[in-house]
Design a protein around this motif. Structure first.
Motif, PDB file in Angstrom:
ATOM      1  N   TRP A 190     -25.817  -9.605  -5.436  1.00 22.23           N
ATOM      2  CA  TRP A 190     -26.846  -8.796  -6.077  1.00 22.23           C
ATOM      3  C   TRP A 190     -26.423  -8.337  -7.470  1.00 22.23           C
ATOM      4  N   LEU A 191     -25.171  -8.006  -7.647  1.00 20.82           N
ATOM      5  CA  LEU A 191     -24.713  -7.603  -8.979  1.00 20.82           C
ATOM      6  C   LEU A 191     -24.846  -8.759  -9.971  1.00 20.82           C
ATOM      7  N   ASP A 192     -24.542  -9.961  -9.535  1.00 16.35           N
ATOM      8  CA  ASP A 192     -24.667 -11.120 -10.414  1.00 16.35           C
ATOM      9  C   ASP A 192     -26.119 -11.438 -10.741  1.00 16.35           C
ATOM     10  N   LYS A 193     -27.035 -11.038  -9.865  1.00 17.94           N
ATOM     11  CA  LYS A 193     -28.455 -11.263 -10.128  1.00 17.94           C
ATOM     12  C   LYS A 193     -29.067 -10.197 -11.037  1.00 17.94           C
ATOM     13  N   GLY A 194     -28.304  -9.150 -11.359  1.00 20.18           N
ATOM     14  CA  GLY A 194     -28.816  -8.128 -12.261  1.00 20.18           C
ATOM     15  C   GLY A 194     -28.953  -6.750 -11.679  1.00 20.18           C
ATOM     16  N   MET A 244     -12.883  -2.317  -1.676  1.00 21.03           N
ATOM     17  CA  MET A 244     -14.170  -2.605  -2.304  1.00 21.03           C
ATOM     18  C   MET A 244     -14.063  -2.522  -3.824  1.00 21.03           C
ATOM     19  N   ASN A 245     -13.365  -1.518  -4.286  1.00 22.77           N
ATOM     20  CA  ASN A 245     -13.182  -1.364  -5.728  1.00 22.77           C
ATOM     21  C   ASN A 245     -12.344  -2.511  -6.304  1.00 22.77           C
ATOM     22  N   GLU A 246     -11.270  -2.863  -5.617  1.00 20.07           N
ATOM     23  CA  GLU A 246     -10.378  -3.915  -6.111  1.00 20.07           C
ATOM     24  C   GLU A 246     -11.033  -5.292  -6.072  1.00 20.07           C
ATOM     25  N   GLN A 247     -11.820  -5.539  -5.036  1.00 19.05           N
ATOM     26  CA  GLN A 247     -12.403  -6.867  -4.858  1.00 19.05           C
ATOM     27  C   GLN A 247     -13.731  -7.051  -5.596  1.00 19.05           C
ATOM     28  N   VAL A 248     -14.442  -5.949  -5.844  1.00 18.33           N
ATOM     29  CA  VAL A 248     -15.779  -6.081  -6.419  1.00 18.33           C
ATOM     30  C   VAL A 248     -15.991  -5.165  -7.621  1.00 18.33           C
ATOM     31  N   LEU A 249     -15.954  -3.879  -7.410  1.00 14.10           N
ATOM     32  CA  LEU A 249     -16.489  -2.946  -8.395  1.00 14.10           C
ATOM     33  C   LEU A 249     -15.728  -2.936  -9.707  1.00 14.10           C
ATOM     34  N   TYR A 252     -17.232  -4.989 -12.308  1.00 17.49           N
ATOM     35  CA  TYR A 252     -18.560  -4.552 -12.783  1.00 17.49           C
ATOM     36  C   TYR A 252     -18.429  -3.083 -13.194  1.00 17.49           C
ATOM     37  N   PRO A 253     -17.742  -2.804 -14.288  1.00 20.69           N
ATOM     38  CA  PRO A 253     -17.356  -1.420 -14.618  1.00 20.69           C
ATOM     39  C   PRO A 253     -18.515  -0.472 -14.874  1.00 20.69           C
ATOM     40  N   ASP A 254     -19.702  -0.998 -15.158  1.00 19.68           N
ATOM     41  CA  ASP A 254     -20.857  -0.127 -15.389  1.00 19.68           C
ATOM     42  C   ASP A 254     -21.693   0.085 -14.141  1.00 19.68           C
ATOM     43  N   ALA A 255     -21.262  -0.455 -13.010  1.00 15.87           N
ATOM     44  CA  ALA A 255     -22.059  -0.348 -11.788  1.00 15.87           C
ATOM     45  C   ALA A 255     -22.130   1.097 -11.309  1.00 15.87           C
TER      46      ALA A 255
END
Length: 533
Positions: A190-194, A244-249, A252-255
């Motif tokens: 979902w993050l990659d989709k916007g 979760m933070n290490e693997q994903v967030l 995407y620092p502005d998430a």
């Protein structure tokens, strides 16, 4: 005065929660949809909204209105298509707004392919939490949030599966690394989709107490009696969130991230999850939502409460977060709760005044501001529902449980009167009325944007012991803001302990004399002042 808070876009944001099924129907089907939301984006931007949060829109049997997900990568057909979602995000971004999704990963629907495979005993068996019978009975005495046992027997696989919520919502086994990696993949998708971030549903439930011990039974029935903390806040929660933070967030620092955390009862518990915005930027705790409800009646029957109760919850949370580099969420309504107007103020004789006072109270605290759809209109709880009109699973289960305690055919009108839901008040009239709650909210959010001291200023409570007036200051290097809110149904005397300054906004006409020093307040009066230091 303390040093200024580190600035961030998500601290300044106004977030608007949309419950898609009841927001805007663009097809005449009677069911809200994504295109209906897209058609209202300009309205939301004009209101002052920066972020829209979509309650679940995924493919689902809708047993729990979308919180029972059968496919994390598909849109529920009644709500539209993936192309509709992409257009919604594109148009929101063009208006300068962000879109966040509901991440529901404590459990899935029992119709999800993962669970179907798990029931067969295949390679996904350990993706869910299965236990054998214990001495011919359920594995322990844990109760489900929606009533009954947390355990359901599956005759085919000869085992019990855990469901902290409804029987149709089996809990994922987060101790399995493959489950966590599958969740990270959903987030990346979902993050990659916007998508701009997530509201994480009951995120502190993903870690349970190891060994599944019996919970001590207390005198707080149903919702609490089987030990809320045994089903939530397990020992691996922080580890999972850091992963979760290490693997994903971190990629995407502005998430945007906010975690729903029932059972986090103290600011000391909360700070571990949100210090410096990691691994979560903020949480939703529920102590102020529990304050006026009967423990054995969930959110449907209310009890007497005092204003000092509210001060001791919200005030202390804000102060503790302020002192320990944490950040709060500011919310008073959501899809799980009755409208606040009739709970904390007055939705009949002083409806407009009370709605405006609560707006000042809500929007000037320390934290990111969350509005629930229709709150800007001063919506109240409807007083008349039939059983057939209920849609929310928790409402239906609660009604059925209460009915089971009474003789067949017994009057259930008192239960229906306490179960609250959603209804549009009168948007068309408010759009053209300069004195409406909607117009007031627009002005209030404009003031909040122009006066960042209302976001970052140091919070200080005034007159802690007063049972009629909730007052506090927000102070930064430019000046001091004074917020004064009467929660009293009659005129009340009150001597302000600090200088007030210039009146920025009020829900009554305030005389020049009263601006110089507050000595009395009308029913549900709210005022916001600013003075230069």
């Amino acid at each position: 005065m303390q040093s200024p808070q580190t600035r961030a876009w998500w601290k300044e944001a106004v977030v608007y929660q949309i419950y898609p099924a009841s927001f805007k129907d663009s097809t005449g089907s009677g069911f809200g949809d994504l295109n209906g939301i897209t058609s209202k984006l300009q309205y939301l931007r004009d209101l002052g909204v920066d972020v829209i949060w979509l309650s679940p829109i995924y493919e689902s049997p809708m047993r729990d209105m979308g919180y029972d997900i059968s496919d994390y990568r598909a849109i529920h057909p009644d709500m539209g298509t993936m192309a509709d979602w992409e257009r919604l995000v594109e148009e929101a971004h063009a208006l300068g707004m962000k879109v966040i999704m509901d991440l529901v990963v404590n459990h899935t629907s029992d119709q999800h392919e993962w669970f179907k495979e798990s029931k067969k005993g295949g390679y996904k068996r350990d993706w869910y939490i299965w236990q054998p019978a214990k001495e011919g009975k359920e594995p322990n005495n844990w109760g489900a949030i929606f009533g009954g046992s947390c355990w359901e027997w599956d005759e085919v696989s000869k085992g019990y599966y855990l469901h902290v919520f409804d029987v149709s919502q089996p809990d994922l086994n987060w101790e399995n690394p493959a489950v966590r990696e599958a969740v990270w993949d959903v987030m990346r998708f979902w993050l990659d989709k916007g998508c701009d971030g997530f509201r994480m549903d009951v995120i502190n439930c993903v870690s349970k107490e190891p060994g599944f011990p019996d919970a001590p039974v207390t005198d707080r029935k149903e919702y609490y009696q089987y030990g809320l903390l045994h089903r939530f806040n397990g020992p691996y929660l922080s580890r999972y969130l850091k992963e979760m933070n290490e693997q994903v967030l971190k990629y995407y620092p502005d998430a945007f991230t906010v975690g729903e955390t029932p059972g986090i009862a103290t600011p000391e518990d909360a700070i571990a999850l949100v210090r410096a915005g990691k691994p979560l930027q903020m949480i939703f705790h529920f102590e102020h939502m529990y304050m006026d409800i009967e423990p054995d009646k969930k959110c449907f029957f209310h009890r007497d409460w005092k204003l000092t109760d509210l001060k001791n919850i919200l005030g202390k949370f804000m102060l503790h977060m302020q002192e320990h580099n944490g950040w709060d969420s500011l919310y008073v309504e959501n899809h799980d709760q009755p409208r606040i107007l009739g709970r904390w103020a007055n939705d009949t004789t002083h409806r407009v005044e009370a709605a405006k006072m609560l707006a000042i109270f809500h929007a000037t605290g320390r934290g990111t501001l969350f509005l629930y759809q229709g709150q800007e209109l001063g919506l109240a709880n409807p007083g008349h529902w039939t059983y057939d009109e209920l849609r929310d699973l928790e409402e239906i289960n609660f009604y059925d449980a209460e009915a089971a305690k009474r003789p067949p055919g017994a009057d259930m009108s008192d239960v229906l009167a306490q179960i609250q839901d959603y209804r549009v008040w009168n948007l068309a009239n408010e759009l053209s009325d300069p004195k409406s709650p909607l117009a007031f909210w627009k002005e209030l959010l404009k003031i909040r944007r122009e006066h960042r001291g209302l976001v970052y200023g140091v919070f200080e409570m005034l007159d802690w012991e007063n049972e009629q007036v909730y007052a506090y200051t927000r102070t930064d290097e430019r000046g001091q803001y004074l917020v004064v809110c009467s929660f009293c149904a009659e005129e009340t005397a009150w001597k302000c302990p600090v200088a007030s300054g210039t009146l920025l906004l009020a829900n009554y006409v305030v005389s020049t004399y009263e601006e110089g020093g507050i000595t009395r307040l009308q029913a549900y009066e709210g005022r916001l002042y600013c003075r230069t230091l």
